[in-house]
Enzyme design. Structure first.
Site, PDB file in Angstrom:
ATOM      1  N   TYR A 202      15.674  -9.160  33.218  1.00  0.00           N
ATOM      2  CA  TYR A 202      15.386 -10.420  32.529  1.00  0.00           C
ATOM      3  C   TYR A 202      15.986 -11.537  33.386  1.00  0.00           C
ATOM      4  O   TYR A 202      17.204 -11.615  33.525  1.00  0.00           O
ATOM      5  CB  TYR A 202      16.017 -10.430  31.134  1.00  0.00           C
ATOM      6  CG  TYR A 202      15.319  -9.523  30.133  1.00  0.00           C
ATOM      7  CD1 TYR A 202      15.552  -8.150  30.117  1.00  0.00           C
ATOM      8  CD2 TYR A 202      14.435 -10.054  29.192  1.00  0.00           C
ATOM      9  CE1 TYR A 202      14.912  -7.325  29.202  1.00  0.00           C
ATOM     10  CE2 TYR A 202      13.792  -9.227  28.266  1.00  0.00           C
ATOM     11  CZ  TYR A 202      14.040  -7.864  28.275  1.00  0.00           C
ATOM     12  OH  TYR A 202      13.401  -7.054  27.369  1.00  0.00           O
ATOM     13  N   PRO A 293       8.061 -12.305  22.401  1.00  0.00           N
ATOM     14  CA  PRO A 293       8.244 -10.946  22.930  1.00  0.00           C
ATOM     15  C   PRO A 293       9.547 -10.703  23.704  1.00  0.00           C
ATOM     16  O   PRO A 293       9.836  -9.563  24.065  1.00  0.00           O
ATOM     17  CB  PRO A 293       7.030 -10.752  23.848  1.00  0.00           C
ATOM     18  CG  PRO A 293       6.597 -12.124  24.211  1.00  0.00           C
ATOM     19  CD  PRO A 293       6.953 -13.007  23.062  1.00  0.00           C
ATOM     20  N   LYS A 297      10.650  -6.757  20.192  1.00  0.00           N
ATOM     21  CA  LYS A 297      10.865  -6.284  18.822  1.00  0.00           C
ATOM     22  C   LYS A 297       9.598  -6.063  17.985  1.00  0.00           C
ATOM     23  O   LYS A 297       9.642  -5.374  16.964  1.00  0.00           O
ATOM     24  CB  LYS A 297      11.761  -7.279  18.057  1.00  0.00           C
ATOM     25  CG  LYS A 297      13.195  -7.288  18.521  1.00  0.00           C
ATOM     26  CD  LYS A 297      13.873  -5.970  18.247  1.00  0.00           C
ATOM     27  CE  LYS A 297      15.242  -5.859  18.859  1.00  0.00           C
ATOM     28  NZ  LYS A 297      15.594  -4.501  19.259  1.00  0.00           N
TER      29      LYS A 297
HETATM   30  P1  FAD Z   1      -1.637  -5.269  15.812  1.00  0.00           P
HETATM   31  O1  FAD Z   1      -1.208  -4.416  16.944  1.00  0.00           O
HETATM   32  O2  FAD Z   1      -2.084  -6.648  16.079  1.00  0.00           O
HETATM   33  O3  FAD Z   1      -2.801  -4.479  15.071  1.00  0.00           O
HETATM   34  C1  FAD Z   1      -3.637  -5.078  14.105  1.00  0.00           C
HETATM   35  C2  FAD Z   1      -4.993  -4.412  14.172  1.00  0.00           C
HETATM   36  O4  FAD Z   1      -5.812  -4.929  13.135  1.00  0.00           O
HETATM   37  C3  FAD Z   1      -5.718  -4.711  15.480  1.00  0.00           C
HETATM   38  O5  FAD Z   1      -6.167  -3.495  16.043  1.00  0.00           O
HETATM   39  C4  FAD Z   1      -6.854  -5.621  15.070  1.00  0.00           C
HETATM   40  O6  FAD Z   1      -7.995  -5.440  15.884  1.00  0.00           O
HETATM   41  C5  FAD Z   1      -7.102  -5.173  13.646  1.00  0.00           C
HETATM   42  N1  FAD Z   1      -7.720  -6.195  12.788  1.00  0.00           N
HETATM   43  C6  FAD Z   1      -7.560  -7.536  12.814  1.00  0.00           C
HETATM   44  N2  FAD Z   1      -8.286  -8.104  11.843  1.00  0.00           N
HETATM   45  C7  FAD Z   1      -8.894  -7.101  11.174  1.00  0.00           C
HETATM   46  C8  FAD Z   1      -9.771  -7.068  10.050  1.00  0.00           C
HETATM   47  N3  FAD Z   1     -10.163  -8.180   9.444  1.00  0.00           N
HETATM   48  N4  FAD Z   1     -10.204  -5.885   9.623  1.00  0.00           N
HETATM   49  C9  FAD Z   1      -9.814  -4.724  10.245  1.00  0.00           C
HETATM   50  N5  FAD Z   1      -8.995  -4.705  11.307  1.00  0.00           N
HETATM   51  C10 FAD Z   1      -8.531  -5.878  11.767  1.00  0.00           C
HETATM   52  N6  FAD Z   1       6.675  -5.321  20.781  1.00  0.00           N
HETATM   53  C11 FAD Z   1       7.675  -4.444  21.038  1.00  0.00           C
HETATM   54  O7  FAD Z   1       8.211  -3.856  20.088  1.00  0.00           O
HETATM   55  N7  FAD Z   1       8.107  -4.174  22.302  1.00  0.00           N
HETATM   56  C12 FAD Z   1       7.577  -4.804  23.371  1.00  0.00           C
HETATM   57  O8  FAD Z   1       7.938  -4.484  24.520  1.00  0.00           O
HETATM   58  C13 FAD Z   1       6.558  -5.807  23.133  1.00  0.00           C
HETATM   59  N8  FAD Z   1       6.010  -6.468  24.165  1.00  0.00           N
HETATM   60  C14 FAD Z   1       4.905  -7.261  23.933  1.00  0.00           C
HETATM   61  C15 FAD Z   1       4.308  -7.838  25.018  1.00  0.00           C
HETATM   62  C16 FAD Z   1       3.181  -8.619  24.816  1.00  0.00           C
HETATM   63  C17 FAD Z   1       2.552  -9.276  26.000  1.00  0.00           C
HETATM   64  C18 FAD Z   1       2.623  -8.765  23.503  1.00  0.00           C
HETATM   65  C19 FAD Z   1       1.364  -9.568  23.269  1.00  0.00           C
HETATM   66  C20 FAD Z   1       3.231  -8.184  22.421  1.00  0.00           C
HETATM   67  C21 FAD Z   1       4.377  -7.434  22.613  1.00  0.00           C
HETATM   68  N9  FAD Z   1       5.020  -6.818  21.548  1.00  0.00           N
HETATM   69  C22 FAD Z   1       6.087  -6.003  21.784  1.00  0.00           C
HETATM   70  C23 FAD Z   1       4.518  -7.002  20.186  1.00  0.00           C
HETATM   71  C24 FAD Z   1       3.623  -5.859  19.682  1.00  0.00           C
HETATM   72  O9  FAD Z   1       2.567  -5.625  20.591  1.00  0.00           O
HETATM   73  C25 FAD Z   1       3.083  -6.212  18.296  1.00  0.00           C
HETATM   74  O10 FAD Z   1       4.134  -6.639  17.483  1.00  0.00           O
HETATM   75  C26 FAD Z   1       2.401  -4.994  17.630  1.00  0.00           C
HETATM   76  O11 FAD Z   1       1.140  -4.773  18.216  1.00  0.00           O
HETATM   77  C27 FAD Z   1       2.212  -5.211  16.121  1.00  0.00           C
HETATM   78  O12 FAD Z   1       1.515  -4.135  15.558  1.00  0.00           O
HETATM   79  P2  FAD Z   1       0.626  -4.335  14.270  1.00  0.00           P
HETATM   80  O13 FAD Z   1       0.028  -3.005  13.982  1.00  0.00           O
HETATM   81  O14 FAD Z   1       1.390  -5.010  13.219  1.00  0.00           O
HETATM   82  O15 FAD Z   1      -0.492  -5.387  14.703  1.00  0.00           O
HETATM   83  C1  DHB Z   2       8.148  -5.132  27.736  1.00  0.00           C
HETATM   84  C2  DHB Z   2       7.791  -6.204  26.962  1.00  0.00           C
HETATM   85  C3  DHB Z   2       8.768  -7.016  26.436  1.00  0.00           C
HETATM   86  O1  DHB Z   2       8.433  -8.048  25.646  1.00  0.00           O
HETATM   87  C4  DHB Z   2      10.107  -6.787  26.706  1.00  0.00           C
HETATM   88  O2  DHB Z   2      11.050  -7.617  26.219  1.00  0.00           O
HETATM   89  C5  DHB Z   2      10.452  -5.705  27.486  1.00  0.00           C
HETATM   90  C6  DHB Z   2       9.469  -4.880  28.000  1.00  0.00           C
HETATM   91  C7  DHB Z   2       7.093  -4.272  28.301  1.00  0.00           C
HETATM   92  O3  DHB Z   2       5.913  -4.533  28.046  1.00  0.00           O
HETATM   93  O4  DHB Z   2       7.421  -3.312  29.015  1.00  0.00           O
END
Ligand code: FAD
Ligand code: DHB
Length: 390
Positions: A202, A293, A297
């Site tokens: 980081y 992010p 978490k």
């Molecule tokens: P989502 O993964 O958003 O899933 C929701 C699903 O619902 C999707 O598949 C969507 O297509 C579907 N959907 C939407 N609307 C509808 C509808 N009307 N009807 C039916 N389906 C629908 N988290 C970590 O813990 N560690 C990390 O390292 C981390 N890094 C990240 C890096 C990036 C760049 C990003 C963008 C996110 C990161 N996160 C990380 C966050 C993590 O990806 C999300 O918090 C996680 O995907 C949340 O899961 P969820 O199932 O709640 O929602």
């Molecule tokens: C990753 C994403 C994050 O947001 C983070 O804090 C650490 C790692 C990853 O995608 O690997």
């Protein structure tokens, strides 16, 4: 169609909830607007807390994870051209974090569901939720392969992410929301090059934040702070690598470059809504809360929610409302801790466009304190590796 729990969304929250319910003998149908291919290829998170890994392994969907994951015992904070290690073995009571990509978790969960012959509908359209506010049986309407369909169920789980339809279906008058958009975004790349580091870095830099993560011994994952509203077209690969190299700069260390396999820009926001339950509709994961992010978490919070929700729904189906009544408060305690930690990491490491020279000095003072004080480093390590799940 009729089921016990209608689950909207096949992200980590929806798929793990469906899996936990199945293990308890409870039927569900999962609805997803995207295709199976899309959700299995969407590049997102990669860092799993110990509790998340334990949950996946203990419930039988962690076999490939165990084989392919990378276990990390620390991270590096890099600022003023020096690296400082935060040692989890020493500071976090032996807890570790695990690198295993979110889309791999998704693949494992979809495969388990299909192998058990359980219903999951991809590519559905126009999903709406109905009659969840009282005693009546709720329903979910949608279109599948051009046909109008309806699912009647006992309860609905809104696991449809931040932009889903479930949270907006709850009357605004009963929800309290808190939110903040940060004045910067993350440009993330996946690169076909061995990581230049064994542990995540980081980096705080005068030009903005950068993060070096990885996916395997051969694939790197890197993130770069960019301004809000930046377009990918303005970021050819050479510009991204040049910027990353500058922000990670450290005497004697080089950032290895390689072909970029995936590129995306993600806005950064904090958002919490309460309560996470309204009548027979329960929200889980990003549908109810979003963190920037930087603390990694989001995915972990999504799984922590459904680990509370599955037993609560089980009890409800047996006429006991106690766990369901406390669902929201139980989850929000962790959500607020992670919201604070993610905000703290984010604001300590990013350069705000309006930052004055004082703001930068305050960040550096805080970073020096975090790496010099055992108490402060422990706070980071304890929050980063995560707290035990319910
Ligand atoms: P989502 O993964 O958003 O899933 C929701 C699903 O619902 C999707 O598949 C969507 O297509 C579907 N959907 C939407 N609307 C509808 C509808 N009307 N009807 C039916 N389906 C629908 N988290 C970590 O813990 N560690 C990390 O390292 C981390 N890094 C990240 C890096 C990036 C760049 C990003 C963008 C996110 C990161 N996160 C990380 C966050 C993590 O990806 C999300 O918090 C996680 O995907 C949340 O899961 P969820 O199932 O709640 O929602
Ligand atoms: C990753 C994403 C994050 O947001 C983070 O804090 C650490 C790692 C990853 O995608 O690997």
């Amino acid at each position: 169609m009729r089921t016990q729990i209608g689950i909207v969304g096949a992200g980590p929250a929806g798929l793990v909830l469906a899996h936990l319910l199945h293990l308890r003998g409870i039927e569900s149908i999962v609805l997803e607007t995207r295709s199976r291919k899309y959700i299995e290829e969407r590049v997102r998170a990669g860092l799993l807390e110990q509790g998340t890994v334990d949950l996946l392994i203990e419930t039988g969907v962690g076999e490939r994870l165990k084989r392919e994951c990378l276990t990390h015992h620390g991270i590096e904070l890099r600022f003023n051209r020096r690296g400082h290690r935060i040692d989890f073995d020493d500071l976090a009571g032996g807890k570790t974090v695990t690198i295993y990509a979110q889309q791999e978790v998704i693949k494992d969960l979809v495969a388990a569901r299909l192998a058990a012959n359980l219903p999951i509908l991809f590519d559905v359209e126009d999903v709406t939720v109905h009659d969840f506010d009282g005693g009546a049986s709720p329903s979910i309407r949608f279109r599948s392969a051009g046909k109008e369909e309806v699912i009647h169920c006992d309860y609905i789980a809104g696991c449809d992410g931040f932009h889903g339809i479930c949270r907006p279906a709850i009357p605004a008058s009963v929800l309290t929301t808190w939110g903040r958009d940060y004045p910067y975004a993350w440009l993330g790349i996946l690169a076909d090059v061995p990581p230049s580091t064994d542990e995540l870095i980081y980096a705080h830099h005068g030009d903005g934040f950068a993060l070096h993560s990885l996916r395997s011994p051969a694939v790197s994952r890197l993130y770069l702070q960019v301004d809000n509203g930046e377009q990918l077209a303005a970021w050819p690969d050479e510009r991204i690598w040049a910027e990353l190299s500058r922000r990670f700069e450290l005497p004697g260390w080089t950032l290895e470059q390689g072909p970029v396999l995936d590129k995306s820009i993600t806005p950064m926001r904090s958002f919490v809504c309460a309560p996470m339950r309204y009548g027979r509709l329960f929200l889980a994961g990003d549908a109810a809360h979003i963190v920037p992010p930087t603390g990694a978490k989001g995915l972990n919070l999504a799984l922590a929610d459904v680990a509370v929700l599955a037993p609560a729904l089980d009890a409800l189906l047996h006429g006991d409302d106690k766990l369901a009544a406390s669902y929201s408060a139980t989850c929000l305690e962790r959500v607020w801790r992670s919201t604070h930690f993610s905000w703290w990491m984010t604001t300590m490491l990013h350069r705000a466009p309006t930052a004055d020279p004082l703001a930068t000095q305050l960040q550096l003072a805080q970073l020096r304190y975090v790496v010099a004080s055992r108490a402060a480093a422990t706070t980071l390590a304890e929050n980063y590796t995560g707290f035990a799940m319910h």
